[in-house]
Design an enzyme around this catalytic site. Structure first.
Site, PDB file in Angstrom:
ATOM      1  N   ASP A   1      -0.563  -2.819  -2.305  1.00  0.00           N
ATOM      2  CA  ASP A   1       0.229  -3.892  -1.711  1.00  0.00           C
ATOM      3  C   ASP A   1       0.415  -4.987  -2.751  1.00  0.00           C
ATOM      4  OD1 ASP A   1      -0.528  -2.274   0.452  1.00  0.00           O
ATOM      5  OD2 ASP A   1      -0.540  -3.968   1.856  1.00  0.00           O
TER       6      ASP A   1
ATOM      7  N   LYS B   1       6.952  -5.381   3.120  1.00  0.00           N
ATOM      8  CA  LYS B   1       5.923  -5.994   3.969  1.00  0.00           C
ATOM      9  C   LYS B   1       6.207  -7.482   4.061  1.00  0.00           C
ATOM     10  CE  LYS B   1       0.891  -6.794   3.662  1.00  0.00           C
ATOM     11  NZ  LYS B   1      -0.360  -6.418   2.982  1.00  0.00           N
TER      12      LYS B   1
ATOM     13  N   LYS C   1       6.151  -2.952   7.038  1.00  0.00           N
ATOM     14  CA  LYS C   1       4.817  -3.410   7.448  1.00  0.00           C
ATOM     15  C   LYS C   1       4.828  -4.907   7.735  1.00  0.00           C
ATOM     16  CE  LYS C   1       0.023  -3.905   5.854  1.00  0.00           C
ATOM     17  NZ  LYS C   1      -0.960  -3.641   4.798  1.00  0.00           N
TER      18      LYS C   1
END
Lengths: 299, 293
Positions: free
Chosen positions: A136, A199, A235
């Site tokens: 991430d 995300k 996400k």
């Protein structure tokens, strides 16, 4: 190849987005459909701990929770992944071995992203070498606001390369982007540069994930899919702490992208306290009684 | 020129706000055949929402200094005093005589003052240092039970409710009260007093409606730690105790009524909703003669 001008990314109709979200929020999901939805949510959670005070012990405990969410309920899925700082990847990999739970690591000078390219690449490489299945990363929001879109593109592309087989989630930190137009623009850049997931947030900035901002990103994913045929995951992370809200996210994904995205391969929740709320709801459906937090393990 | 009277909408009190019941239902209690108001008929989900609010508020309320809780309870009494006329009028609408109504309001104010005084004193009275064999300093002190459900007395519109709420919040608990089904006006107005007297939202939540319908949820909800039942229906008491088995909920029954008596002015009412925490603290022998404690 002609460079794409991201300042020409589609503008977002704020009224339209807010209106659609309001309609999705009015939906009611009950009984069997709710139980199915709750189990799906549990299976899509990236159980996360990103605190300065994290320890190996805490990470191991969280990994156990990811594999055994609540043993007194039969047939529960595991969570999708655990998400930790790079220093804890080794611990997490060992703890979840053989369970199917993935290990995600934040990288690239999380959460601010203020560091040199070299350090960000090394950060990523350490995480991947230690066995992270997913990375991430955060984008450099400062550069983004300066209009330096090529820098952002190159940065993501370089990190993607450093990831190798690991899947890359790109955190836009929408709370710092300010407008839906900018969220759309950042989504387009990230997907073109090779992101496997986009995300919303680090969880360190408020507001974190919201339904409208997620809808803007889902629309971007849809357009990207129609244009290139490549699926990109989504996400939302941070601020999703109750089941009702999480179910609304599922409705939104289903209506915007379709059932194909409703697996943990393409949709995740970045959350920590959501898991216990989902478990409390599932227990309520099974026993008929409202539950209290003290009967569930600490997450 | 005549004017049209503005009638009050009686709503419920959850988390410091005045929502209507989530169910959208209402009922019409009557006095001498005349409807006294359109009152929210609360549902299971209102109970659930109130429990969430009460749970959230309980920790911070318990963590306030005892002295501060005392000040807040005193403040409730002050605001009650200022609204006296309204309460008297509502009690009369609910069938009381003027003399009785004035007495009931006066007693309610005094009762609040009484428990305001106890906030920073009950812990000293009920705590103890315990003699044990071994080099330990062993002491017990009081901690609030947590979230308490209150089934108010059905024959007392104001004093019964105040008498039940005061000792519970004085001890650092939060509560969810069901008002008397047919005497709900004062309960809602009392909520307005709470909302304007420094009581943090969620510490007291007041629902109106059908006691029979809501009672099972008070018994089964695992996040309610205790229930104070101020009525006399033996069937309901048995049901409540049976439902409560699942999470070993504390059930306190006070069927007497008679709120004007001294029975409702004693600190043991606070103790009913306290847990005893006992601490074993290792000590060294301070003097050659043995423990200094």
């Amino acid at each position: 190849m002609i460079e794409k001008d991201y300042s020409l990314s589609p503008r977002v109709d704020k009224m339209g987005i807010d209106d659609r979200v309001a309609r999705i929020k009015a939906r009611s999901i009950k009984k069997e459909a709710k139980v199915q939805g709750l189990k799906m949510i549990l299976n899509m959670i990236d159980l996360t701990t990103l605190e300065g005070a994290d320890t190996d012990g805490k990470v191991r405990q969280m990994c156990y929770k990811a594999i055994h969410p609540h043993d007194s309920l039969p047939d529960l899925p595991t969570t999708a992944a655990v998400c930790v700082y790079p220093t804890f990847v080794k611990t997490a990999v060992k703890a979840v071995k053989g369970s199917g739970v993935k290990v995600a690591s934040v990288a690239t000078a999380f959460p601010s992203g203020h560091s040199s390219r070299k350090i960000k690449l090394m950060d990523t490489k350490i995480a991947v070498d230690n066995g992270a299945d997913e990375v991430d990363m955060v984008i450099s929001r400062g550069r983004f606001h300066s209009g330096d879109y090529n820098f952002i593109f190159d940065e993501i592309a370089a990190i993607k390369e450093a990831c190798g087989k690991a899947r890359l989630k790109v955190i836009l930190e929408t709370g710092e982007l300010g407008t839906y137009d900018k969220v759309r623009r950042a989504s387009d850049i990230a997907m073109d540069a090779g992101a496997d997931f986009i995300k919303t947030s680090t969880g360190k900035i408020s507001p974190a994930a919201t339904l409208p901002v997620t809808l803007v990103m889902l629309e971007a994913i849809k357009d990207h899919y129609y244009a290139t045929g490549r699926m990109v995951g989504m996400k939302p992370a941070g601020g999703i702490s109750n089941s009702k809200l999480a179910l609304q996210y599922l409705v939104m994904v289903k209506e915007t992208l379709g059932g194909k995205w409703l697996t943990n391969e393409w949709f995740r929740f970045g959350a920590s306290s959501l898991a216990n709320d989902v478990l409390m709801q599932l227990e309520k459906q099974a026993s008929g009684n409202y539950q209290a937090k003290e009967y569930f393990s600490i997450d | 020129m005549s004017r049209i009277e503005v009638l009050k909408t009686y709503k419920i009190y959850i988390g410091g706000a005045f929502p209507r019941t989530e169910s959208g239902r209402f009922y019409q209690p009557k006095q001498k055949g005349k409807v006294i108001g359109n009152i929210c008929l609360s549902s299971r989900k209102d109970v659930r929402n109130a429990v969430v609010a009460a749970r959230k508020a309980q920790g911070p309320w318990a963590n306030r200094t005892a002295y501060n809780r005392s000040q807040v309870l005193y403040r409730i009494a002050e605001i009650l005093e200022g609204r006296k006329a309204q309460f008297v009028e509502e009690l009369m609408t609910q069938g009381s005589t003027k003399v009785k109504a004035v007495t009931e309001v006066d007693l309610s104010i005094d009762r609040m003052i009484y428990f305001a005084g106890w906030c920073d004193k009950y812990n000293q009275i009920f705590s103890s240092v315990n003699p044990v064999s071994g080099s330990f300093f062993n002491f017990s002190s009081m901690e609030p039970t947590g979230v308490v459900g209150i089934i108010a007395n059905q024959d007392s519109g104001l004093l019964g409710l105040v008498s039940a709420i005061a000792p519970i919040i004085a001890g650092g608990n939060s509560c969810i009260a069901i008002a008397a089904e047919n005497l709900p006006l004062c309960a809602v107005t009392f909520a307005e007093v709470l909302a304007t007297s420094d009581v943090p939202g969620g510490v007291v939540n007041i629902l109106t409606g059908d006691k029979k319908e809501l009672l099972p949820h008070f018994g089964t909800h695992k996040d309610i730690n205790a229930v104070l039942y101020c009525d006399g229906d033996q069937k309901e008491i048995t049901q409540l105790r049976t439902d409560a088995v699942d999470n070993l909920k504390r059930i306190v029954v006070k069927s007497e009524g008679d709120f004007e008596s001294n029975a409702w002015e004693n600190p043991y009412l606070i103790q009913s909703f306290q847990e005893t925490k006992t601490t074993w603290h290792p000590i060294e022998h301070i003097a050659a003669a043995g423990s200094g404690y």
